[in-house]
Scaffold this active site. Structure first.
Site, PDB file in Angstrom:
ATOM      1  N   TYR A 117       3.889 -38.826  32.624  1.00 46.54           N
ATOM      2  CA  TYR A 117       4.815 -37.872  32.011  1.00 46.54           C
ATOM      3  C   TYR A 117       4.608 -36.478  32.594  1.00 46.54           C
ATOM      4  O   TYR A 117       5.570 -35.790  32.950  1.00 46.54           O
ATOM      5  CB  TYR A 117       4.587 -37.853  30.501  1.00 46.54           C
ATOM      6  CG  TYR A 117       5.475 -36.885  29.743  1.00 46.54           C
ATOM      7  CD1 TYR A 117       6.809 -37.186  29.502  1.00 46.54           C
ATOM      8  CD2 TYR A 117       4.972 -35.677  29.261  1.00 46.54           C
ATOM      9  CE1 TYR A 117       7.621 -36.312  28.800  1.00 46.54           C
ATOM     10  CE2 TYR A 117       5.770 -34.799  28.563  1.00 46.54           C
ATOM     11  CZ  TYR A 117       7.097 -35.120  28.335  1.00 46.54           C
ATOM     12  OH  TYR A 117       7.897 -34.237  27.642  1.00 46.54           O
ATOM     13  N   SER A 141       9.060 -29.648  29.944  1.00 46.75           N
ATOM     14  CA  SER A 141       8.009 -29.658  28.927  1.00 46.75           C
ATOM     15  C   SER A 141       6.942 -28.683  29.372  1.00 46.75           C
ATOM     16  O   SER A 141       6.807 -28.386  30.573  1.00 46.75           O
ATOM     17  CB  SER A 141       7.408 -31.059  28.801  1.00 46.75           C
ATOM     18  OG  SER A 141       6.207 -31.046  28.059  1.00 46.75           O
TER      19      SER A 141
END
Length: 252
Positions: free
Chosen positions: A150, A137
């Protein structure tokens, strides 16, 4: 002949979103694809939309499940492409994030990816071809408020990708990470719903909070990510390894 004819690819989290788009893209290039995930019913439905695809149930947080799933996949022939796509996200202020929540995200995004990679790397490093693509990401390259677990997990994925690219540089295996911004998937739908619930904003306003991080002002499509993954899996990408490629509309 298609670029990936004769190759076999496993895609974790392959039943929806980015994983399913990757499976379709690789199959279109001639690869035989095996999609894995926790929901077997959903996987089998997805596999029916891809010629020759196989669906295998997998929980990346369970070592026995990983061993069994990859043994079943390898029974049909050597696996020479792995797309580590399975992942989860959570949102909360750091001081309100429990250790259980922290560990839950690392268990899937980091430890699960490690298990799956270790399941294929032995045979793959001895073969004449190998591609491992980790779906990270843009959060793996920079910070982000309210998503610390995350962000930490995706930084770990990028770091692992770079380390393994060096460690296995003497083999035919390449390791790369793809780092998308916000992609139009169920995860983003959940993020929008979470913003709406916590702030009382409309869906349009909540969505704008996410799209404003993209200079193009839009969500990325799963197929855009899959196109990059397919290229990284192709024979002509053999000199590309250890990279973290952003797909973010120009965000850096």
């Amino acid at each position: 002949m298609s670029k990936l004819t004769g190759h076999r690819a496993v895609i974790t989290g392959g039943g929806t979103g980015i994983g399913l788009a990757c499976a379709r893209s690789l199959a279109a290039q001639g690869a035989q694809v095996i999609i894995m995930g926790r929901d077997l019913v959903r996987l089998e439905a997805a596999a029916q939309t891809i010629p020759g695809a196989q669906a295998i149930q997998l929980d990346v947080t369970d070592a026995d499940s990983v061993t069994a799933a990859f043994a079943k996949a390898a029974a049909g022939g050597a696996i020479d492409i792995l797309v580590n796509n399975a992942g989860i996200v959570g949102a909360a202020a750091f001081h309100r994030t429990s250790m259980e929540e922290w560990q839950r995200i690392q268990a899937v995004n980091v430890e699960g990816l490690v298990r799956c990679t270790q399941a294929v790397i032995g045979p793959m490093m001895k073969s004449a071809y190998g591609r491992i693509v980790n779906i990270a990401s843009i959060a793996g390259l920079r910070g982000g408020a309210y998503i610390a677990p995350y962000v930490a997990s995706k930084h770990a994925v990028v770091g692992l990708t770079k380390s393994l690219s060096i460690e296995y540089a003497g083999t035919a295996v390449t390791f790369n990470a793809v780092c998308p911004g916000y992609v139009e998937t169920a995860i983003v739908d959940n993020s929008v719903a979470n913003i709406m619930a916590k702030t009382g904003r409309s869906r349009e306003d909540a969505l704008s909070e996410l799209t404003k991080t993209n200079p193009q002002g839009r969500l990325i499509q799963p197929e855009e990510v899959a196109e990059t993954v397919a290229w990284l899996c192709s024979p002509l990408s053999g000199s590309v390894s250890g990279q973290a490629i952003t797909i973010s509309g120009g965000a850096i």
